[in-house]
Design a protein around this motif. Structure first.
Motif, PDB file in Angstrom:
ATOM      1  N   LYS A 226       0.829  -1.217   0.000  1.00  0.00           N
ATOM      2  CA  LYS A 226       0.000   0.000   0.000  1.00  0.00           C
ATOM      3  C   LYS A 226       0.860   1.263   0.000  1.00  0.00           C
ATOM      4  CE  LYS A 226      -3.976  -1.997   2.348  1.00  0.00           C
ATOM      5  NZ  LYS A 226      -4.699  -2.088   3.633  1.00  0.00           N
ATOM      6  N   ARG A 227       2.037   1.174   0.622  1.00  0.00           N
ATOM      7  CA  ARG A 227       2.917   2.338   0.717  1.00  0.00           C
ATOM      8  C   ARG A 227       3.877   2.454  -0.468  1.00  0.00           C
ATOM      9  NH1 ARG A 227       1.359   0.890   5.702  1.00  0.00           N
ATOM     10  NH2 ARG A 227       1.049   2.498   7.268  1.00  0.00           N
ATOM     11  N   GLY A 228       3.761   1.549  -1.434  1.00  0.00           N
ATOM     12  CA  GLY A 228       4.533   1.646  -2.661  1.00  0.00           C
ATOM     13  C   GLY A 228       5.951   1.111  -2.606  1.00  0.00           C
ATOM     14  N   PHE A 229       6.272   0.289  -1.612  1.00  0.00           N
ATOM     15  CA  PHE A 229       7.607  -0.287  -1.534  1.00  0.00           C
ATOM     16  C   PHE A 229       7.794  -1.355  -2.601  1.00  0.00           C
ATOM     17  CE2 PHE A 229       7.346   1.607   2.620  1.00  0.00           C
ATOM     18  CZ  PHE A 229       8.651   1.980   2.903  1.00  0.00           C
ATOM     19  N   SER A 230       9.015  -1.502  -3.065  1.00  0.00           N
ATOM     20  CA  SER A 230       9.365  -2.552  -4.008  1.00  0.00           C
ATOM     21  C   SER A 230       9.584  -3.830  -3.208  1.00  0.00           C
ATOM     22  CB  SER A 230      10.635  -2.163  -4.768  1.00  0.00           C
ATOM     23  OG  SER A 230      11.025  -3.214  -5.610  1.00  0.00           O
ATOM     24  N   ILE A 231       8.694  -4.783  -3.360  1.00  0.00           N
ATOM     25  CA  ILE A 231       8.751  -6.021  -2.587  1.00  0.00           C
ATOM     26  C   ILE A 231       8.511  -7.211  -3.509  1.00  0.00           C
ATOM     27  CG2 ILE A 231       8.139  -5.111  -0.320  1.00  0.00           C
ATOM     28  CD1 ILE A 231       5.265  -5.536  -0.931  1.00  0.00           C
ATOM     29  N   PRO A 232       9.004  -8.385  -3.130  1.00  0.00           N
ATOM     30  CA  PRO A 232       8.781  -9.562  -3.970  1.00  0.00           C
ATOM     31  C   PRO A 232       7.286  -9.851  -4.123  1.00  0.00           C
ATOM     32  CG  PRO A 232      10.410 -10.030  -2.275  1.00  0.00           C
ATOM     33  CD  PRO A 232       9.807  -8.692  -1.946  1.00  0.00           C
ATOM     34  N   LYS A 233       6.892 -10.337  -5.293  1.00  0.00           N
ATOM     35  CA  LYS A 233       5.498 -10.724  -5.506  1.00  0.00           C
ATOM     36  C   LYS A 233       5.159 -11.812  -4.497  1.00  0.00           C
ATOM     37  CE  LYS A 233       2.115 -11.999  -8.916  1.00  0.00           C
ATOM     38  NZ  LYS A 233       1.822 -12.292 -10.302  1.00  0.00           N
ATOM     39  N   THR A 234       4.032 -11.643  -3.821  1.00  0.00           N
ATOM     40  CA  THR A 234       3.666 -12.504  -2.703  1.00  0.00           C
ATOM     41  C   THR A 234       2.212 -12.923  -2.805  1.00  0.00           C
ATOM     42  OG1 THR A 234       5.251 -11.348  -1.280  1.00  0.00           O
ATOM     43  CG2 THR A 234       3.528 -12.606  -0.171  1.00  0.00           C
ATOM     44  N   ILE A 235       1.925 -14.170  -2.466  1.00  0.00           N
ATOM     45  CA  ILE A 235       0.536 -14.605  -2.348  1.00  0.00           C
ATOM     46  C   ILE A 235       0.320 -15.175  -0.954  1.00  0.00           C
ATOM     47  CG2 ILE A 235       0.122 -14.973  -4.797  1.00  0.00           C
ATOM     48  CD1 ILE A 235       0.560 -17.966  -4.384  1.00  0.00           C
ATOM     49  N   LYS A 236      -0.863 -14.943  -0.422  1.00  0.00           N
ATOM     50  CA  LYS A 236      -1.221 -15.435   0.904  1.00  0.00           C
ATOM     51  C   LYS A 236      -1.979 -16.748   0.761  1.00  0.00           C
ATOM     52  CE  LYS A 236      -3.021 -11.450   1.430  1.00  0.00           C
ATOM     53  NZ  LYS A 236      -3.891 -10.380   1.843  1.00  0.00           N
ATOM     54  N   LEU A 237      -1.580 -17.724   1.560  1.00  0.00           N
ATOM     55  CA  LEU A 237      -2.166 -19.062   1.487  1.00  0.00           C
ATOM     56  C   LEU A 237      -2.493 -19.570   2.885  1.00  0.00           C
ATOM     57  CD1 LEU A 237       0.472 -20.319  -1.072  1.00  0.00           C
ATOM     58  CD2 LEU A 237      -1.939 -19.918  -1.593  1.00  0.00           C
ATOM     59  N   ASN A 238      -3.132 -20.749   2.942  1.00  0.00           N
ATOM     60  CA  ASN A 238      -3.495 -21.334   4.220  1.00  0.00           C
ATOM     61  C   ASN A 238      -3.234 -22.843   4.158  1.00  0.00           C
ATOM     62  OD1 ASN A 238      -5.077 -22.300   6.545  1.00  0.00           O
ATOM     63  ND2 ASN A 238      -5.855 -20.203   6.570  1.00  0.00           N
TER      64      ASN A 238
ATOM     65  N   SER B  68      -3.844 -29.353  -0.982  1.00  0.00           N
ATOM     66  CA  SER B  68      -2.536 -29.302  -1.630  1.00  0.00           C
ATOM     67  C   SER B  68      -2.683 -28.897  -3.096  1.00  0.00           C
ATOM     68  CB  SER B  68      -1.864 -30.667  -1.503  1.00  0.00           C
ATOM     69  OG  SER B  68      -0.662 -30.702  -2.201  1.00  0.00           O
ATOM     70  N   THR B  69      -3.721 -29.391  -3.735  1.00  0.00           N
ATOM     71  CA  THR B  69      -3.974 -29.057  -5.139  1.00  0.00           C
ATOM     72  C   THR B  69      -4.254 -27.566  -5.306  1.00  0.00           C
ATOM     73  OG1 THR B  69      -4.869 -31.276  -5.517  1.00  0.00           O
ATOM     74  CG2 THR B  69      -5.452 -29.575  -7.133  1.00  0.00           C
ATOM     75  N   ASP B  70      -5.078 -27.004  -4.420  1.00  0.00           N
ATOM     76  CA  ASP B  70      -5.395 -25.570  -4.504  1.00  0.00           C
ATOM     77  C   ASP B  70      -4.152 -24.711  -4.275  1.00  0.00           C
ATOM     78  OD1 ASP B  70      -8.047 -26.133  -5.019  1.00  0.00           O
ATOM     79  OD2 ASP B  70      -8.734 -25.732  -2.965  1.00  0.00           O
ATOM     80  N   ILE B  71      -3.316 -25.121  -3.332  1.00  0.00           N
ATOM     81  CA  ILE B  71      -2.081 -24.382  -3.047  1.00  0.00           C
ATOM     82  C   ILE B  71      -1.167 -24.423  -4.266  1.00  0.00           C
ATOM     83  CG2 ILE B  71       0.027 -24.375  -1.655  1.00  0.00           C
ATOM     84  CD1 ILE B  71      -1.789 -25.335   0.710  1.00  0.00           C
ATOM     85  N   LYS B  72      -0.995 -25.603  -4.828  1.00  0.00           N
ATOM     86  CA  LYS B  72      -0.133 -25.753  -6.009  1.00  0.00           C
ATOM     87  C   LYS B  72      -0.650 -24.924  -7.180  1.00  0.00           C
ATOM     88  CE  LYS B  72       1.530 -30.340  -4.787  1.00  0.00           C
ATOM     89  NZ  LYS B  72       1.478 -31.783  -5.100  1.00  0.00           N
ATOM     90  N   GLN B  73      -1.957 -24.927  -7.381  1.00  0.00           N
ATOM     91  CA  GLN B  73      -2.541 -24.156  -8.481  1.00  0.00           C
ATOM     92  C   GLN B  73      -2.348 -22.653  -8.265  1.00  0.00           C
ATOM     93  OE1 GLN B  73      -6.595 -25.561  -8.697  1.00  0.00           O
ATOM     94  NE2 GLN B  73      -6.048 -27.308 -10.003  1.00  0.00           N
ATOM     95  N   ALA B  74      -2.533 -22.193  -7.028  1.00  0.00           N
ATOM     96  CA  ALA B  74      -2.366 -20.760  -6.738  1.00  0.00           C
ATOM     97  C   ALA B  74      -0.931 -20.326  -7.006  1.00  0.00           C
ATOM     98  CB  ALA B  74      -2.755 -20.473  -5.289  1.00  0.00           C
ATOM     99  N   ILE B  75       0.016 -21.139  -6.582  1.00  0.00           N
ATOM    100  CA  ILE B  75       1.427 -20.811  -6.804  1.00  0.00           C
ATOM    101  C   ILE B  75       1.738 -20.824  -8.299  1.00  0.00           C
ATOM    102  CG2 ILE B  75       3.798 -21.635  -6.476  1.00  0.00           C
ATOM    103  CD1 ILE B  75       2.897 -22.532  -3.628  1.00  0.00           C
ATOM    104  N   LYS B  76       1.265 -21.842  -8.993  1.00  0.00           N
ATOM    105  CA  LYS B  76       1.524 -21.952 -10.440  1.00  0.00           C
ATOM    106  C   LYS B  76       0.911 -20.772 -11.199  1.00  0.00           C
ATOM    107  CE  LYS B  76       1.350 -25.393 -14.096  1.00  0.00           C
ATOM    108  NZ  LYS B  76       1.002 -26.778 -14.418  1.00  0.00           N
ATOM    109  N   ARG B  77      -0.260 -20.330 -10.767  1.00  0.00           N
ATOM    110  CA  ARG B  77      -0.975 -19.248 -11.439  1.00  0.00           C
ATOM    111  C   ARG B  77      -0.298 -17.889 -11.206  1.00  0.00           C
ATOM    112  NH1 ARG B  77      -5.557 -20.503  -9.405  1.00  0.00           N
ATOM    113  NH2 ARG B  77      -5.409 -19.187  -7.562  1.00  0.00           N
ATOM    114  N   GLU B  78       0.260 -17.681 -10.010  1.00  0.00           N
ATOM    115  CA  GLU B  78       0.763 -16.354  -9.614  1.00  0.00           C
ATOM    116  C   GLU B  78       2.276 -16.183  -9.653  1.00  0.00           C
ATOM    117  OE1 GLU B  78      -1.241 -13.758  -8.864  1.00  0.00           O
ATOM    118  OE2 GLU B  78      -3.051 -14.971  -9.168  1.00  0.00           O
ATOM    119  N   LEU B  79       3.015 -17.270  -9.487  1.00  0.00           N
ATOM    120  CA  LEU B  79       4.467 -17.166  -9.335  1.00  0.00           C
ATOM    121  C   LEU B  79       5.194 -18.112 -10.282  1.00  0.00           C
ATOM    122  CD1 LEU B  79       4.516 -17.257  -5.417  1.00  0.00           C
ATOM    123  CD2 LEU B  79       4.698 -15.216  -6.843  1.00  0.00           C
TER     124      LEU B  79
END
Length: 174
Positions: free
Chosen positions: A82-94, A99-110
């Motif tokens: 929000k403050r505009g810092f240059s940070i690594p692309k990040t996704i929040k997971l649980n 395991s399939t949903d986690i793998k798909q989210a990572i594959k889709r975003e990173l």
């Protein structure tokens, strides 16, 4: 055992989980100010600083709300973004997600390699560098053993030198 090279009138190691509030209250009675050194995991540092504040004595730590904001890697990511810092692309997971949903989210975003780490934790606990999808389940199990928090983050891996920085400030001068 903590044996820092500091000049202090006294240092008091707290070994058992049920001791901190009692010890911090006694320490505060005999001192003008208290500086707590504790892990951020499971809000330990935040809670201990709150204990010090309850005594009415000066805490040399950051405010408990600031500690809470930077101790949670997912919240810190949002705040920095929000403050505009240059940070690594990040996704929040649980870890409760499949395991399939986690793998798909990572594959889709990173893209691999990916860094996976618990939302809370210190000293690199629970962190894994994942080079391919087959390593994800092992990384999730590592998080389960090092954190009670079910939330974790996956980030793009950025090559560089690992560093840690601490800054002491009175609010005007660092």
């Amino acid at each position: 055992k903590l044996n820092p090279p500091i000049e202090a009138d006294s240092t008091v190691p707290i070994i058992y989980a049920n001791e901190p509030k009692k010890f911090l209250s006694n320490i505060a009675k005999n001192n003008d100010a208290v500086y707590v050194i504790a892990p951020e995991t499971e809000q330990t540092l935040q809670t201990f600083v709150e204990y010090v504040q309850e005594t009415g004595k000066t805490s040399l730590n950051s405010d408990p709300q600031a500690i809470a904001q930077v101790s949670d890697k997912a919240l810190l990511y949002e705040s920095l973004q929000k403050r505009g810092f240059s940070i690594p692309k990040t996704i929040k997971l649980n870890i409760t997600d499949s395991s399939t949903d986690i793998k798909q989210a990572i594959k889709r975003e990173l893209t691999y390699p990916v860094v996976i780490k618990p939302a809370d934790g210190t000293s690199g606990s629970g962190i894994s560098l994942i080079k391919e999808e087959t390593e994800i389940e092992k990384a999730i199990n590592k998080i389960k053993t090092t954190s009670k928090n079910t939330r974790f983050i996956a980030q793009e891996f950025v090559r560089g030198e690992s560093v840690s920085v601490s800054i002491l400030s009175n609010g005007n001068k660092a």
